[in-house]
Design a protein around this motif. Structure first.
Motif, short mmCIF file in Angstrom:
data_model
loop_
_atom_site.label_atom_id
_atom_site.label_comp_id
_atom_site.label_asym_id
_atom_site.label_seq_id
_atom_site.Cartn_x
_atom_site.Cartn_y
_atom_site.Cartn_z
N VAL A 31 0.86 -1.18 0.00
CA VAL A 31 0.00 0.00 0.00
C VAL A 31 0.90 1.23 0.00
CG1 VAL A 31 -1.83 1.24 1.20
CG2 VAL A 31 -1.75 -1.26 1.30
N THR A 46 -4.31 7.15 -1.25
CA THR A 46 -3.88 5.76 -1.07
C THR A 46 -3.94 5.04 -2.41
OG1 THR A 46 -4.72 5.75 1.17
CG2 THR A 46 -4.44 3.60 0.13
N SER A 48 -2.64 1.38 -4.47
CA SER A 48 -1.94 0.09 -4.48
C SER A 48 -1.40 -0.23 -5.87
CB SER A 48 -2.87 -1.03 -4.00
OG SER A 48 -4.01 -1.07 -4.79
N ALA A 49 -1.88 0.51 -6.89
CA ALA A 49 -1.44 0.23 -8.27
C ALA A 49 -0.12 0.95 -8.54
CB ALA A 49 -2.51 0.67 -9.25
N SER A 63 -1.15 4.16 -10.96
CA SER A 63 -2.39 4.28 -11.71
C SER A 63 -3.43 4.93 -10.80
CB SER A 63 -2.83 2.88 -12.15
OG SER A 63 -4.12 2.92 -12.67
N ILE A 64 -3.95 6.08 -11.25
CA ILE A 64 -4.84 6.87 -10.40
C ILE A 64 -6.08 7.25 -11.21
CG2 ILE A 64 -5.05 9.02 -9.08
CD1 ILE A 64 -2.02 8.94 -8.69
N LEU A 67 -10.07 11.28 -13.09
CA LEU A 67 -10.75 12.52 -12.73
C LEU A 67 -10.37 13.01 -11.33
CD1 LEU A 67 -14.31 11.84 -14.19
CD2 LEU A 67 -12.46 13.24 -15.15
N SER A 68 -9.49 12.29 -10.66
CA SER A 68 -9.08 12.71 -9.33
C SER A 68 -8.31 14.03 -9.40
CB SER A 68 -8.19 11.64 -8.70
OG SER A 68 -7.59 12.16 -7.53
N PHE A 96 -5.97 8.49 3.74
CA PHE A 96 -5.83 8.96 2.36
C PHE A 96 -6.73 8.21 1.37
CE2 PHE A 96 -1.84 10.69 4.09
CZ PHE A 96 -2.01 12.02 3.69
N SER A 97 -7.55 7.29 1.88
CA SER A 97 -8.56 6.69 1.01
C SER A 97 -9.95 7.17 1.39
CB SER A 97 -8.48 5.15 1.06
OG SER A 97 -8.66 4.68 2.37
N THR A 98 -10.02 8.12 2.33
CA THR A 98 -11.31 8.67 2.75
C THR A 98 -11.59 9.96 1.99
OG1 THR A 98 -11.03 7.74 4.95
CG2 THR A 98 -12.63 9.53 4.73
N GLY A 100 -12.41 13.44 0.83
CA GLY A 100 -12.26 14.75 1.49
C GLY A 100 -10.94 14.93 2.20
N HIS A 143 -8.54 5.31 -15.57
CA HIS A 143 -7.38 5.71 -14.76
C HIS A 143 -6.30 6.35 -15.64
CE1 HIS A 143 -9.28 3.68 -11.51
NE2 HIS A 143 -8.21 3.71 -10.72
N TYR A 168 -6.81 -5.20 4.93
CA TYR A 168 -5.40 -5.02 5.25
C TYR A 168 -4.83 -6.29 5.86
CZ TYR A 168 -6.35 -0.16 4.35
OH TYR A 168 -6.70 1.01 3.73
C1 LIG Z 1 -5.84 -0.26 -0.22
C2 LIG Z 1 -6.37 0.75 -1.23
C3 LIG Z 1 -5.76 0.85 -2.47
C4 LIG Z 1 -6.20 1.80 -3.40
N1 LIG Z 1 -5.55 1.89 -4.60
C5 LIG Z 1 -5.92 2.83 -5.50
C6 LIG Z 1 -5.22 2.98 -6.72
O1 LIG Z 1 -4.27 2.25 -7.01
N2 LIG Z 1 -5.60 3.98 -7.55
C7 LIG Z 1 -6.64 4.82 -7.26
O2 LIG Z 1 -6.95 5.71 -8.05
N3 LIG Z 1 -7.35 4.69 -6.12
C8 LIG Z 1 -7.01 3.74 -5.22
N4 LIG Z 1 -7.69 3.61 -4.05
C9 LIG Z 1 -8.85 4.48 -3.82
C10 LIG Z 1 -8.43 5.86 -3.33
O3 LIG Z 1 -7.51 5.77 -2.25
C11 LIG Z 1 -9.65 6.68 -2.84
O4 LIG Z 1 -10.32 5.99 -1.83
C12 LIG Z 1 -10.62 6.96 -3.96
O5 LIG Z 1 -9.92 7.53 -5.03
C13 LIG Z 1 -11.74 7.93 -3.54
O6 LIG Z 1 -11.16 9.10 -3.06
P1 LIG Z 1 -11.88 10.53 -3.17
O7 LIG Z 1 -13.13 10.45 -3.94
O8 LIG Z 1 -11.93 11.17 -1.84
O9 LIG Z 1 -10.78 11.41 -3.90
P2 LIG Z 1 -10.55 11.88 -5.35
O10 LIG Z 1 -10.61 10.80 -6.35
O11 LIG Z 1 -9.28 12.64 -5.25
O12 LIG Z 1 -11.78 12.85 -5.64
C14 LIG Z 1 -12.01 14.02 -4.92
C15 LIG Z 1 -13.24 14.66 -5.52
O13 LIG Z 1 -13.08 14.85 -6.95
C16 LIG Z 1 -14.28 14.58 -7.63
N5 LIG Z 1 -14.20 13.36 -8.47
C17 LIG Z 1 -13.25 12.42 -8.41
N6 LIG Z 1 -13.48 11.45 -9.30
C18 LIG Z 1 -14.61 11.80 -9.95
C19 LIG Z 1 -15.37 11.19 -10.98
N7 LIG Z 1 -15.00 10.01 -11.54
N8 LIG Z 1 -16.48 11.84 -11.41
C20 LIG Z 1 -16.84 13.01 -10.86
N9 LIG Z 1 -16.16 13.62 -9.87
C21 LIG Z 1 -15.07 13.03 -9.43
C22 LIG Z 1 -15.32 14.36 -6.54
O14 LIG Z 1 -15.86 15.58 -6.17
C23 LIG Z 1 -14.49 13.82 -5.39
O15 LIG Z 1 -15.04 13.91 -4.12
C24 LIG Z 1 -7.28 2.65 -3.10
C25 LIG Z 1 -7.91 2.56 -1.85
C26 LIG Z 1 -7.46 1.62 -0.92
C27 LIG Z 1 -8.14 1.54 0.41
#
Ligand SMILES: Cc1cc2nc3c(=O)[nH]c(=O)nc-3n(C[C@H](O)[C@H](O)[C@H](O)COP(=O)(O)OP(=O)(O)OC[C@H]3O[C@@H](n4cnc5c(N)ncnc54)[C@H](O)[C@@H]3O)c2cc1C
Length: 183
Positions: A31, A46, A48-49, A63-64, A67-68, A96-98, A100, A143, A168
């Motif tokens: 992770v 967070t 894992s890719a 790999s993320i 749209l993040s 960091f996976s929550t 906000g 992604h 985990y």
């Molecule tokens: C063990 C583990 C491994 C993980 N591995 C990965 C990984 O390898 N790659 C990865 O990307 N994530 C991974 N995740 C998921 C990641 O950590 C976040 O939980 C997930 O991206 C959601 O986060 P977020 O919405 O708060 O943030 P963000 O994606 O940063 O988004 C923040 C805001 O942007 C907007 N937004 C984001 N995406 C969109 C969309 N598609 N359409 C419209 N609006 C959008 C929304 O308003 C959102 O609240 C993993 C999670 C865990 C627990």
């Protein structure tokens, strides 16, 4: 963000998403937290890719979700860091996976960071890190595959945090499996 090679074999059907998820969940991974800094704003997620992509030159990939806001921030800053989490950093992964929690002004409120070379935040106490300048971004479906040229890296002793089958995990020992050489 086009792929270099698009297959023409569209006669082969696509897998069901549920089957894909079931198969992907059986891949045990470490992770990481991927971070960047844009002026006074910091971003982290967070991930894992992760892959150690190339030795010559030294490159890594992550790999993320495309749209993040982290992807846009990395494109702007042109630097990012990958921190490999230690077995006792499950809370950091959860943070960091929550939703906000991935964006803050100045510093992340509940997670300590340090700087290496590029200025991207490196998670304090992590098992290892790669501090990178952005090399390339490639499209990968929903992604973005972010490729970094490694400016600095370091690894310490200890056990990694693992993710397997939706939860985990922790390895009991860092000793190699007896009698089976790795190379
Ligand atoms: C063990 C583990 C491994 C993980 N591995 C990965 C990984 O390898 N790659 C990865 O990307 N994530 C991974 N995740 C998921 C990641 O950590 C976040 O939980 C997930 O991206 C959601 O986060 P977020 O919405 O708060 O943030 P963000 O994606 O940063 O988004 C923040 C805001 O942007 C907007 N937004 C984001 N995406 C969109 C969309 N598609 N359409 C419209 N609006 C959008 C929304 O308003 C959102 O609240 C993993 C999670 C865990 C627990």
């Amino acid at each position: 963000m086009d792929a270099l090679l698009a297959s023409g074999r569209d006669d082969i059907p696509e897998c069901q998403e549920s089957d894909f998820r079931a198969a992907a969940g059986k891949f045990a991974s470490g992770v990481t937290v991927v971070t960047t800094r844009n002026g006074c704003e910091v971003y982290g997620k967070t991930v894992s890719a992760f892959g150690s992509l190339s030795l010559d030159p030294l490159m890594v990939s992550v790999s993320i979700g495309r749209l993040s806001p982290l992807v846009a921030a990395i494109l702007k800053a042109e630097v990012f860091a990958v921190s490999v989490l230690r077995h006792d950093q499950q809370q950091v992964s959860r943070h960091f996976s929550t939703r906000g929690n991935g964006r803050a002004i100045g510093a992340f409120p509940s997670v300590g960071t340090e700087k290496a070379v590029t200025g991207a935040p490196v998670i304090s106490g992590c098992l290892s890190y790669f501090d990178c300048r952005l090399e390339n971004v490639v499209g990968g479906g929903d992604h973005a595959i972010i490729i970094g040229r490694v400016a600095a890296a370091a690894g310490g002793d200890g056990k990694p945090l693992l993710y397997f089958d939706g939860d985990y995990r922790e390895i009991r020992s860092t000793a190699p499996v007896a009698g089976v050489p790795a190379h």
